[in-house]
Design an enzyme around this catalytic site. Structure first.
Site, PDB file in Angstrom:
ATOM      1  N   GLU A   1       2.228  -9.680  11.548  1.00 30.10           N
ATOM      2  CA  GLU A   1       1.958  -9.247  10.176  1.00 30.10           C
ATOM      3  C   GLU A   1       3.255  -8.818   9.482  1.00 30.10           C
ATOM      4  OE1 GLU A   1      -0.651  -5.916  10.295  1.00 30.10           O
ATOM      5  OE2 GLU A   1      -0.923  -5.789   8.123  1.00 30.10           O
TER       6      GLU A   1
ATOM      7  N   ASP B   1       0.772  -1.243   0.000  1.00 30.60           N
ATOM      8  CA  ASP B   1       0.000   0.000   0.000  1.00 30.60           C
ATOM      9  C   ASP B   1       0.808   1.299   0.000  1.00 30.60           C
ATOM     10  OD1 ASP B   1      -1.770  -2.056   0.387  1.00 30.60           O
ATOM     11  OD2 ASP B   1      -2.590  -1.305   2.262  1.00 30.60           O
TER      12      ASP B   1
END
Ligand code: 2M8
Length: 454
Positions: A425, A190
């Site tokens: 993550e 992103d």
């Protein structure tokens, strides 16, 4: 439950278990994490941060599930492709209608997919993610071939072909045989520095975010996430695409963000290679897939390789220039089996340079961005931290191009990260500290896959 600080990882830190003990502890942790994130017909990437179904996450998740629950691996892919749009696009998020409004931003009301032609009945986003699903389906079948896996491949094959057709057709905005992304979220990375130049051209004002409630920073440290200005631009780009009801005609004229991404297009080429294999199993002709794979590989080299830097860069279609940042995206063409020897050598040199530190014995994990860059940020999401999925893709590429020494070093660094911190993550690229969600599905699943390759 939260599978983040597992007994396995704690005991690994305390002692010095044998390789077999460590592998067993990692495997237990990964299975616990995936079980906890299973949600009736799919797996959520994270219970807190990402409570719906994400497209490329599901492909990575299937690759791990096949080692423990092959039925769930196929279920995962089927649920995702059941939400495919009539034009072939596979949405990057499939929303779970049972969740309350505000469980994620931007949610289904923001995307408003119901007003777009050819959208499914289920609410989804209107953009895509890297097409890593065909290779995932092929590897899942190869890992656990059965009558059920054959049936699943028969069901998936035409849908995977439609996904490719969408990307190489409507999304070939540059006309050079590659797919363009219309939002940084489509790359999966992103806020990568790769998008700084094209994003700077998107008019936005961070104060517009006062009108929204960001869900992510309620669950993760804001300093480890994209900024409000990033989000203002993310929202503006979605609003522009949504205003045209997610139609792709005329994008070159009207859309504020149009970029050819090396990861998306390498995945696109690798998908054709996988489809050739799937075609032979389902009784279709593999020839056209091989031809398309060759054409995509040629286009990736012709349009995204910079002989001066010796690596791959995204091409900004609004200026027709390569963006200068050297990110982990530049290493991803190694997943293409027919990448010419010159580019293979160049990518290996880039990966092994101090920028990325790949080695047969790695002292630090693979970062998402050039460590030597002045704007390297070790804590902020895709601007420095280490991620298991990009490491796993590079690991596959190294095996494809016959570098077992480097592949082994990278695999070991992935194990070390999770053994120390759990199924986070992402990870601090120097200390290995766990960042973001503590119980993240693709970390667990790709770990399982790497463990199985012992
Ligand atoms: C992240 O992206 C989402 C938007 O799609 C977000 O930040 O809310 C990215 O890491 C993306 O690659 C990933 O698929 C998604 C879910 O894990 O989270």
């Amino acid at each position: 439950m939260n599978g983040g600080t597992p007994a396995g990882a704690a005991s690994l830190r305390a002692g010095d278990p044998s390789g077999a003990e460590r592998a067993a502890a990692l495997r237990r942790l990964a299975v616990t994490t995936l079980d906890a994130n299973w949600e009736h017909d799919h797996t959520v990437p994270s219970r807190t941060l990402y409570p719906h179904q994400w497209s490329w996450d599901s492909a990575f998740i299937a690759l791990g599930l096949v080692h423990v629950r092959p039925d769930r691996a196929w279920r995962e892919l089927r649920t995702l492709f059941a939400a495919q749009w009539a034009d072939g696009r596979v949405p990057h998020i499939v929303f779970n209608p049972a969740l309350r409004v505000g469980s994620y931003f931007p949610g289904p009301e923001f995307w408003d997919s119901g007003r777009a032609d050819g959208a499914p009945a289920t609410a989804t986003s209107g953009i895509v993610q890297p097409p890593v699903h065909a290779p995932a389906a092929w590897l899942v079948h190869r890992q656990a071939p059965s009558e059920a896996s054959l049936q699943a491949l028969h069901w998936l094959y035409p849908r995977l072909v439609a996904q490719q057709r969408y990307l190489t057709g409507r999304r070939d905005v540059g006309g050079g045989g590659l797919a363009c992304i219309v939002h940084p979220w489509e790359s999966g990375l992103d806020n990568s520095p790769a998008w700084d130049v094209p994003m700077a051209a998107v008019p936005a004002d961070a104060t517009v975010m006062r009108a929204y409630r960001r869900h992510d920073i309620a669950h993760a440290d804001a300093a480890h996430r994209p900024t409000d200005l990033d989000y203002a631009r993310y929202v503006a780009i979605v609003a522009a695409y949504r205003a045209g009801r997610y139609r792709d005609e005329g994008l070159a004229r009207r859309h504020p963000f149009l970029v050819e991404c090396p990861l998306v297009n390498s995945a696109l080429g690798a998908a054709e290679q996988a489809l050739a294999r799937i075609a032979t199993v389902v009784g279709a002709d593999p020839g056209p897939h091989r031809d398309r794979a060759a054409r995509i590989t040629e286009a990736v080299v012709a349009r995204l390789y910079d002989p001066v830097t010796g690596t791959f860069h995204p091409r900004d279609l609004r200026t027709d220039r390569l963006v200068p940042a050297r990110t982990v995206l530049g290493l991803m063409p190694l997943v293409l089996p027919d990448l010419p020897a010159r580019q293979v050598r160049a990518v290996l040199a880039e990966a092994c340079s101090p920028r990325f530190g790949l080695a047969a014995r790695m002292d630090r994990p693979l970062p998402s961005y050039d460590r030597t860059a002045p704007d390297f940020e070790p804590l902020r999401y895709w601007r420095g931290p280490s991620w298991l999925n990009t490491s796993w893709l590079l690991w596959r590429g190294l095996r494809t191009h016959h570098r077992p020494d480097l592949a082994a070093g990278l695999r070991e660094s992935m194990f070390a990260l999770v053994a120390q911190a759990g199924c986070h993550e992402y990870f601090h690229p120097d200390t290995g500290e766990g960042l973001g969600s503590p119980a993240f599905s693709w970390t667990a699943s790709l770990l399982l896959d790497a463990l199985a390759d012992g």
